[in-house]
Scaffold this motif. Sequence first.
Motif, mmCIF file in Angstrom:
data_model
loop_
_atom_site.group_PDB
_atom_site.id
_atom_site.type_symbol
_atom_site.label_atom_id
_atom_site.label_comp_id
_atom_site.label_asym_id
_atom_site.label_seq_id
_atom_site.Cartn_x
_atom_site.Cartn_y
_atom_site.Cartn_z
ATOM 1 N N ALA A 188 77.485 7.550 22.108
ATOM 2 C CA ALA A 188 77.127 6.583 23.153
ATOM 3 C C ALA A 188 76.016 5.659 22.670
ATOM 4 O O ALA A 188 75.175 6.071 21.862
ATOM 5 C CB ALA A 188 76.686 7.322 24.408
ATOM 6 N N PRO A 189 75.977 4.408 23.125
ATOM 7 C CA PRO A 189 74.893 3.500 22.743
ATOM 8 C C PRO A 189 73.550 4.055 23.196
ATOM 9 O O PRO A 189 73.414 4.505 24.338
ATOM 10 C CB PRO A 189 75.228 2.199 23.483
ATOM 11 N N GLY A 190 72.577 4.051 22.312
ATOM 12 C CA GLY A 190 71.251 4.552 22.645
ATOM 13 C C GLY A 190 71.104 6.040 22.431
ATOM 14 O O GLY A 190 70.025 6.604 22.630
ATOM 15 N N SER A 191 72.179 6.707 21.995
ATOM 16 C CA SER A 191 72.113 8.150 21.765
ATOM 17 C C SER A 191 71.217 8.460 20.561
ATOM 18 O O SER A 191 71.178 7.684 19.600
ATOM 19 C CB SER A 191 73.524 8.676 21.514
ATOM 20 N N PRO A 192 70.510 9.593 20.585
ATOM 21 C CA PRO A 192 69.711 9.988 19.403
ATOM 22 C C PRO A 192 70.572 10.120 18.158
ATOM 23 O O PRO A 192 70.073 9.990 17.044
ATOM 24 C CB PRO A 192 69.145 11.344 19.818
ATOM 25 N N PHE A 193 71.863 10.359 18.337
ATOM 26 C CA PHE A 193 72.746 10.514 17.186
ATOM 27 C C PHE A 193 73.006 9.198 16.446
ATOM 28 O O PHE A 193 73.582 9.200 15.365
ATOM 29 C CB PHE A 193 74.096 11.124 17.628
ATOM 30 N N GLU A 194 72.595 8.091 17.067
ATOM 31 C CA GLU A 194 72.783 6.801 16.392
ATOM 32 C C GLU A 194 71.811 6.645 15.238
ATOM 33 O O GLU A 194 72.023 5.844 14.352
ATOM 34 C CB GLU A 194 72.571 5.656 17.389
ATOM 35 N N ASN A 195 70.709 7.384 15.294
ATOM 36 C CA ASN A 195 69.679 7.213 14.274
ATOM 37 C C ASN A 195 69.311 8.557 13.663
ATOM 38 O O ASN A 195 68.419 9.241 14.141
ATOM 39 C CB ASN A 195 68.460 6.541 14.932
ATOM 40 N N LEU A 196 70.020 8.928 12.612
ATOM 41 C CA LEU A 196 69.778 10.207 11.951
ATOM 42 C C LEU A 196 69.183 9.955 10.571
ATOM 43 O O LEU A 196 69.619 9.067 9.860
ATOM 44 C CB LEU A 196 71.088 10.985 11.813
ATOM 45 N N THR A 197 68.173 10.750 10.205
ATOM 46 C CA THR A 197 67.577 10.574 8.883
ATOM 47 C C THR A 197 67.738 11.840 8.060
ATOM 48 O O THR A 197 67.799 12.944 8.599
ATOM 49 C CB THR A 197 66.073 10.249 8.992
ATOM 50 N N SER A 198 67.815 11.648 6.760
ATOM 51 C CA SER A 198 68.076 12.762 5.857
ATOM 52 C C SER A 198 66.868 13.679 5.749
ATOM 53 O O SER A 198 65.723 13.233 5.708
ATOM 54 C CB SER A 198 68.452 12.211 4.486
ATOM 55 N N LEU A 199 67.144 14.992 5.684
ATOM 56 C CA LEU A 199 66.077 15.974 5.481
ATOM 57 C C LEU A 199 66.106 16.532 4.074
ATOM 58 O O LEU A 199 65.273 17.345 3.705
ATOM 59 C CB LEU A 199 66.240 17.127 6.478
ATOM 60 N N THR A 200 67.110 16.100 3.282
ATOM 61 C CA THR A 200 67.244 16.613 1.920
ATOM 62 C C THR A 200 66.084 16.107 1.072
ATOM 63 O O THR A 200 65.785 14.911 1.079
ATOM 64 C CB THR A 200 68.571 16.139 1.295
ATOM 65 N N ALA A 201 65.435 17.014 0.363
ATOM 66 C CA ALA A 201 64.299 16.625 -0.458
ATOM 67 C C ALA A 201 64.761 15.729 -1.589
ATOM 68 O O ALA A 201 65.902 15.827 -2.038
ATOM 69 C CB ALA A 201 63.616 17.876 -1.013
ATOM 70 N N ASP A 253 65.046 11.707 -3.466
ATOM 71 C CA ASP A 253 65.096 10.268 -3.184
ATOM 72 C C ASP A 253 65.636 9.976 -1.790
ATOM 73 O O ASP A 253 65.282 9.007 -1.154
ATOM 74 C CB ASP A 253 65.991 9.563 -4.212
ATOM 75 N N MET A 254 66.557 10.862 -1.364
ATOM 76 C CA MET A 254 67.259 10.610 -0.110
ATOM 77 C C MET A 254 66.361 10.847 1.105
ATOM 78 O O MET A 254 66.665 10.395 2.201
ATOM 79 C CB MET A 254 68.475 11.551 -0.008
ATOM 80 N N TYR A 255 65.251 11.565 0.939
ATOM 81 C CA TYR A 255 64.472 12.034 2.086
ATOM 82 C C TYR A 255 64.013 10.875 2.976
ATOM 83 O O TYR A 255 63.419 9.907 2.519
ATOM 84 C CB TYR A 255 63.244 12.838 1.625
#
Lengths: 306, 401
Positions: free
Chosen positions: B101-114, B116-118
């Motif tokens: 859905a628009p505005g869902s927290p799932f729209e903005n996910l960030t990597s937790l992998t240690a 360069d990707m972090y």
Amino acid sequence: MINASKEKKNKIIDNIFKFFFLAMAILSSSFIVILVLFIFMKGISPFLPGYEFGQVDIISFLFGTTYRQDQGIYGVGFIVINTIISAFASLLLSFPISVLCALFIVKIAPKKIGEIMKSVVELLASVPSIVYGVFASGVIVIFVKWLASIFGVTTAGGSSLLAVIILLAIMIFPTITSMSITAIQAVDKDLEHASLALGATKTQTNFKVVLTSAKSGIFAGAILGIGRAFGEATAVSMVAGNKLFGPTFDLFDITRTLTSTMLAGLKETSGLDYDIRFSVGIVLLFVIFFSNWLLNLLKDRIGKNS
Amino acid sequence: MSRQVKDNILNGITYLCAFLGVLFLGSILVYVLTNGLKLINWDLIKNDYWSQNYLVAVTDNEPKEFTCDSCNGYFSTKWGVSFTDEVTSHKENVITIEYIAPGSPFENLTSLTAGDMYGTTIPVDEGYMIEKLDYIDSQGNAAIGGKILKQDAKALQESLDDASEITSIYIQSPGEGIRGSLIATLYLILISLVISLPIGIASAIYLNEYADKSKMNRLIRQGIETLTGVPSIVYGLMGVSVLFPVTTVFGATGTSILLGGLTMAIILLPTIIRSVEEALIVVPQSLRDASLSLGATKSQTIFKVVLPCCMNGILTGVLLSIGRVIGESAALIYTMGTFISDNPVVNGPATSLSLMIWSFMSAEQPNFELACAISIIILAVVLVLNIIVKIVGKKLSKNFV
């Protein structure tokens, strides 16, 4: 004066182009020489003394009845027999169907149906071999498994000599059919009219006069077809099963052809096991060359009799 | 037996043979269509083949109220994401994201992998699969959910609605797409045509415009015709032994698209030469004579009068060549390798569409559905090319009547 120098310049340009075209033509036709030369050089290197991965005995290579990459035993004698069996059996299966289908298209079918059938044959000819392979490992294999269960035999999941033969028969069907169509179309109309005037029916004429007059062209189609059967690689590899020893005569047993040998386990290989594939390639070229030569002799003999 | 009966039987047999031909084509088409058609969609073309795993966190870790009118799956009203159960072509049950859905927290996910990707944003979309969900439930206890707990979409949605905070999500991109192989196939077509066309056209011009019946010219023609009879797997051997040194100049260290393209160029030569020659033969001699008598040189005549007249023949050659490249497999197994690459480069290994089929059909667990889906694409392209060739061919014969 100006005209003369311009003409001279044009002539030079003309010559340059002529030599360019000639060079390209020579380049095109020299690829076959390069191909044979390089494959030969690389293919015979394992049999020469001083080969870096250990010299292979050429006699046991040519006449051996075991091919095990894991143990370093390379004998292609039985593979040659397997290849010849599968190719000729598929020709035997496909030849009558193809020729009669061509006769149907040219002489028997109503014009509309003939046109449609011609398109069907053309489409079959343009199906890539990898698609035939997918079809074979999804459908032909199931059919062979079912057939085997009727006879009470078990198969290796349907991969078998029979599956290879059926697959090849379908693959060479469009080749032989389209060559036969050309041959039948070229038959002299006067011959047919003569036969009809002598009281033969249309069908008798088709089978006894048209087919016999077109036999030289039909035979050429068979030669082309068996060439394709010998050289077919990917589709055959997917249903052959790659037996380690042989030769295979049992229709429901797995088999191994020269081309499937060349592709087997190519992903993780180097050294002798890689180089020996070139030797197998030479054997394949020889098999194709000799069968072509033999069939052409036969064709000439048949041609002379008529 | 009367002649009539005998004739009918013989005719009946030919009908049967023709029917067999239709049966062959029909069963191939029915088989690939029934197995592959459901995979044909935009995702197949867009996606990578290899699925990637991501460990991600939500940046906006606050449950809200969301609604979804058109969701068929299980919609989490608190987190604004909908799940469905799906079965992959490997017969594996997975939970996939159906809608965000628009505005869902799932729209903005960030990597937790240690590494360069972090901290980088992972563009999660519909089709991604939820493997594992770490969360704090409404009582404040840490809990986990997702596929690894054998949960289905409904159970995962209930777990998510119970969550007051999401710790981390283990997520998998969909994969099983053909984007990389499609690009590699285009490269392959381009390389092989760029090399093969000039050589082929020039050879055809020589054979048709210059060559007399001398022994050398007969030999040249013989050589080119012999190329047609060589099985494609032998071309693969040739590519490895003759052309590989050429590709090392361009930085290739093993099998590469470039090597495949060079090998294909040689395979295509007879086809191109034949189609161009067929077009050259049709060009009336009077056109050449007229041009020459006006004072043009032979090469001027060829480039300005003869070649423009046989554009159709060149086009036919190009189309037939494209069909051949797309369908070719045996020669390319040797020269391009069988490792499916999602980001193909010209001097590195990759797979064309046909090779891709070979690659996973020769693996332990063949994926028939994907193989059939790619087969449909290959067959469709080949069919369209053949139809165009026919139309072009008809025009060609009309040109000079």
